[in-house]
Enzyme design. Structure first.
Site, PDB file in Angstrom:
ATOM      1  N   ASP A  89       0.867  -1.179   0.000  1.00  0.00           N
ATOM      2  CA  ASP A  89       0.000   0.000   0.000  1.00  0.00           C
ATOM      3  C   ASP A  89       0.905   1.230   0.000  1.00  0.00           C
ATOM      4  OD1 ASP A  89      -1.756  -2.108   0.594  1.00  0.00           O
ATOM      5  OD2 ASP A  89      -3.021  -0.847   1.867  1.00  0.00           O
ATOM      6  N   LYS A 151      -6.747   3.540  -3.206  1.00  0.00           N
ATOM      7  CA  LYS A 151      -7.145   3.530  -1.793  1.00  0.00           C
ATOM      8  C   LYS A 151      -7.388   4.962  -1.345  1.00  0.00           C
ATOM      9  CE  LYS A 151      -5.069   2.195   2.694  1.00  0.00           C
ATOM     10  NZ  LYS A 151      -3.936   1.460   3.316  1.00  0.00           N
ATOM     11  N   LYS A 180     -10.120   0.436  -2.338  1.00  0.00           N
ATOM     12  CA  LYS A 180     -10.023   0.169  -0.899  1.00  0.00           C
ATOM     13  C   LYS A 180     -10.411   1.427  -0.132  1.00  0.00           C
ATOM     14  CE  LYS A 180      -6.798  -1.106   2.826  1.00  0.00           C
ATOM     15  NZ  LYS A 180      -5.457  -1.623   3.170  1.00  0.00           N
TER      16      LYS A 180
END
Length: 212
Positions: A89, A151, A180
């Site tokens: 991430d 995300k 996400k």
């Protein structure tokens, strides 16, 4: 739909102790969470704790500001994968995005994806600092760079996930990338709403609460 399959069980606190990371991993096994999300220094420990389980390990890179050099992010991502991370991430360089340095943003994402190979790459946009057009552009660049997810947030900025942002992100990436939602998701009703809006992963430190 099994809610636990959507959850990245998260502890990214700078003061997280080794015993707290072990506890996080134990909870992920017990509750069947999809993944744990940890800082890079804890990847090896998480890999040991989760050996022979289905729980994935997500590691953050360039966290939480995204403002370090591309070379530093590449090194960090490579080390995390070497130590057992299944997913990365990464935080985009927000300053570059705001300066219209699109090729730099795109190439950084692409470079990190290249070094992690078939591992999953999630690109953290940190939407609380972006205009609508910047969010759209960041999503487009992530698609062009070959990322796997976009995300919403680090959870360390001035704001977290919002329904409006997820709707916007989903509109831009369509079925090309996963979305996400992360930051401030603390109850089951909110989590289910995000899933209804099309997210395929939820980052939260409140995973156990979400299941009750």
């Amino acid at each position: 739909m099994i809610l636990s399959n959507f959850i990245d069980h998260t502890n990214l606190k700078p003061m997280a102790s080794l015993s707290e990371i072990q506890k996080l991993c134990g909870e992920a096994k017990n509750y069947g969470f999809y993944a744990v999300c940890v800082n890079g220094c804890h990847v090896s420990l998480a890999a040991e704790e989760l050996k022979n389980t289905k729980v994935k390990i997500a590691a953050v890179v360039g966290f939480p500001l995204g403002a370090m050099s591309t070379e530093a992010k590449i090194f960090e991502a490579r080390e995390c994968v070497k130590n057992g991370a299944d997913e990365i991430d990464m935080v985009i360089n927000i300053g570059w995005l705001k300066s219209n340095e699109d090729s730099k943003v795109r190439n950084e994402i692409k470079s990190i994806k290249r070094v992690i190979g078939d591992k999953i790459l999630k690109v953290i946009l940190e939407n609380c600092y972006l205009t609508t057009s910047e969010k759209e552009k960041a999503c487009t660049l992530a698609v062009e760079a070959g990322a796997d997810f976009v995300k919403t947030s680090t959870g360390f900025g001035s704001g977290g996930a919002t329904f409006e942002d997820v709707i916007l992100m989903k509109k831009i990436v369509g079925d090309k990338l996963g979305v996400k939602a992360s930051g401030g998701i603390k109850d089951k009703e909110t989590a289910l709403k995000y899933i209804d809006l099309g997210v395929s992963r939820i980052g939260t430190s409140s995973g156990i609460i979400l299941l009750n």
